[in-house]
Design a protein around this motif. Structure first.
Motif, mmCIF file in Angstrom:
data_model
loop_
_atom_site.group_PDB
_atom_site.id
_atom_site.type_symbol
_atom_site.label_atom_id
_atom_site.label_comp_id
_atom_site.label_asym_id
_atom_site.label_seq_id
_atom_site.Cartn_x
_atom_site.Cartn_y
_atom_site.Cartn_z
ATOM 1 N N LEU A 131 0.831 -1.203 0.000
ATOM 2 C CA LEU A 131 0.000 0.000 0.000
ATOM 3 C C LEU A 131 0.867 1.255 0.000
ATOM 4 O O LEU A 131 0.611 2.196 -0.761
ATOM 5 N N ARG A 132 1.878 1.274 0.863
ATOM 6 C CA ARG A 132 2.760 2.446 0.928
ATOM 7 C C ARG A 132 3.471 2.678 -0.402
ATOM 8 O O ARG A 132 3.605 3.810 -0.867
ATOM 9 N N ALA A 133 3.906 1.593 -1.030
ATOM 10 C CA ALA A 133 4.588 1.718 -2.321
ATOM 11 C C ALA A 133 3.643 2.272 -3.380
ATOM 12 O O ALA A 133 4.043 3.087 -4.223
ATOM 13 N N ALA A 134 2.378 1.840 -3.328
ATOM 14 C CA ALA A 134 1.401 2.325 -4.303
ATOM 15 C C ALA A 134 1.137 3.809 -4.128
ATOM 16 O O ALA A 134 0.961 4.552 -5.103
ATOM 17 N N LEU A 135 1.134 4.282 -2.869
ATOM 18 C CA LEU A 135 0.894 5.703 -2.609
ATOM 19 C C LEU A 135 2.056 6.566 -3.078
ATOM 20 O O LEU A 135 1.870 7.747 -3.395
ATOM 21 N N ASP A 136 3.245 5.971 -3.118
ATOM 22 C CA ASP A 136 4.431 6.729 -3.519
ATOM 23 C C ASP A 136 4.687 6.677 -5.020
ATOM 24 O O ASP A 136 5.629 7.304 -5.510
ATOM 25 N N GLU A 137 3.856 5.933 -5.755
ATOM 26 C CA GLU A 137 4.055 5.823 -7.199
ATOM 27 C C GLU A 137 3.864 7.180 -7.864
ATOM 28 O O GLU A 137 2.945 7.929 -7.539
ATOM 29 N N THR A 138 4.724 7.495 -8.804
ATOM 30 C CA THR A 138 4.597 8.727 -9.580
ATOM 31 C C THR A 138 3.924 8.409 -10.906
ATOM 32 O O THR A 138 4.463 7.635 -11.711
ATOM 33 N N PRO A 139 2.730 8.967 -11.158
ATOM 34 C CA PRO A 139 2.027 8.635 -12.393
ATOM 35 C C PRO A 139 2.728 9.217 -13.617
ATOM 36 O O PRO A 139 3.465 10.206 -13.528
ATOM 37 N N ASP A 140 2.508 8.588 -14.760
ATOM 38 C CA ASP A 140 3.015 9.128 -16.016
ATOM 39 C C ASP A 140 2.330 10.459 -16.309
ATOM 40 O O ASP A 140 1.280 10.776 -15.743
ATOM 41 N N ARG A 145 -5.788 8.462 -11.933
ATOM 42 C CA ARG A 145 -6.558 7.374 -11.335
ATOM 43 C C ARG A 145 -8.040 7.640 -11.539
ATOM 44 O O ARG A 145 -8.530 8.729 -11.251
ATOM 45 N N LEU A 146 -8.758 6.651 -12.034
ATOM 46 C CA LEU A 146 -10.187 6.811 -12.278
ATOM 47 C C LEU A 146 -10.989 6.180 -11.144
ATOM 48 O O LEU A 146 -10.769 5.019 -10.789
ATOM 49 N N VAL A 147 -11.898 6.957 -10.574
ATOM 50 C CA VAL A 147 -12.802 6.448 -9.542
ATOM 51 C C VAL A 147 -14.230 6.610 -10.037
ATOM 52 O O VAL A 147 -14.510 7.381 -10.956
ATOM 53 N N GLY A 148 -15.150 5.898 -9.400
ATOM 54 C CA GLY A 148 -16.541 5.932 -9.812
ATOM 55 C C GLY A 148 -17.297 7.106 -9.209
ATOM 56 O O GLY A 148 -16.757 7.933 -8.472
#
Length: 275
Positions: A131-140, A145-148
């Protein structure tokens, strides 16, 4: 309420669906009720705490009352419950039966090995580094991120064919934060292309600070332009089906549940067509 001659009640609809997906299409709906009763009793007669413990399943089933399969299943659940009730007993007391004050049942109902309510079980704790790694990801540069999103007027699309509830905020738009709109060159009211692992969609843009930077929002329950859709009002304003962006490969590693929210998409502007 009595049904019209050509109508099925909800229990029969459910039973026929179960028969279809289980390879028993064509069997009577009562077969599902009987299977549920047989399966439940086969387990209940082996459990010491059960009122049916040690009984003959066939004899116990023969004593069930009810005019339909669902009523017999209800009678079974009442008989196996903690109060020894029956369907006939409830019918004899149409205003209800006083079962007395509520009784504490903790920790009896807890099924954890520790006998405690485990607010932080080990599998969740072990998943925190991911989870922590996902939060630190830098998007292209073009990825968000798409949410409903759901609308009060649509109720999961059930009300899209009701004329009086169309319009207003009940629109299929891609909500984008102003910072992302500037970065991605998206204009309020213009068109955008959303591209995911399963496909791509074209949708109007709604620039708003109601979503956070890096996140875009697309409501679910739309896409009424498919062949065979018999919704005259809804098909006039079909919107797009957000599920077409997914290919089914994204799964939550803990539960195995399909990921339908918070997945990355590429968003780019399209020339406006005046719609």
């Amino acid at each position: 309420l009595p049904l019209e001659a050509d109508r099925m009640d909800e229990c029969e609809i459910h039973a026929r669906l179960i028969l279809a997906v289980s390879g028993m299409h064509g069997a009577p709906p009562s077969a599902v009720d009987q299977l549920a009763i047989d399966t439940t009793l086969a387990k209940a007669v082996t459990q010491e705490h059960s009122p049916a413990y040690g009984a003959d399943p066939a004899e116990f089933a023969a004593g069930l009352t009810g005019e339909t399969g669902p009523e017999r299943r209800l009678d079974l659940m009442l008989r196996l419950g903690p109060y020894g009730l029956t369907l006939d007993a409830l019918r004899a007391h149409p205003h209800g039966i006083d079962l007395g004050p509520l009784k504490p049942r903790l920790p009896q109902v807890l099924k954890t090995r520790s006998g405690r309510i485990e607010l932080f079980p080990a599998p969740l704790a072990a998943d925190l580094p991911r989870l922590r790694a996902a939060l630190d990801e830098t998007p292209d540069s073009g990825t968000v991120r798409l949410v409903g999103r759901r609308h009060l007027r649509s109720n999961n699309s059930w009300l899209h064919n009701t004329p009086v509830l169309n319009g207003g905020s009940n629109r299929c738009t891609l909500q984008v934060h102003p910072d992302d709109a500037a970065r991605l060159r998206l204009a309020d009211g213009g068109l955008a292309r959303i591209k995911g692992e399963g496909g791509e969609l074209e949708v109007p843009v709604e620039v708003t600070d109601g979503v956070r930077p890096g996140v875009v929002s697309l409501p679910h329950g739309w896409g009424h332009d498919r062949s065979g859709t018999r919704l005259a009002v809804a098909s006039a304003r079909p919107g797009v089906n957000v599920n077409q962006l997914l290919d089914g490969s994204r799964l939550d590693p803990l539960s195995g549940t399909a990921v339908l929210n918070g997945f990355p998409v590429e968003v780019s502007p399209l020339p406006s067509t005046g719609c």
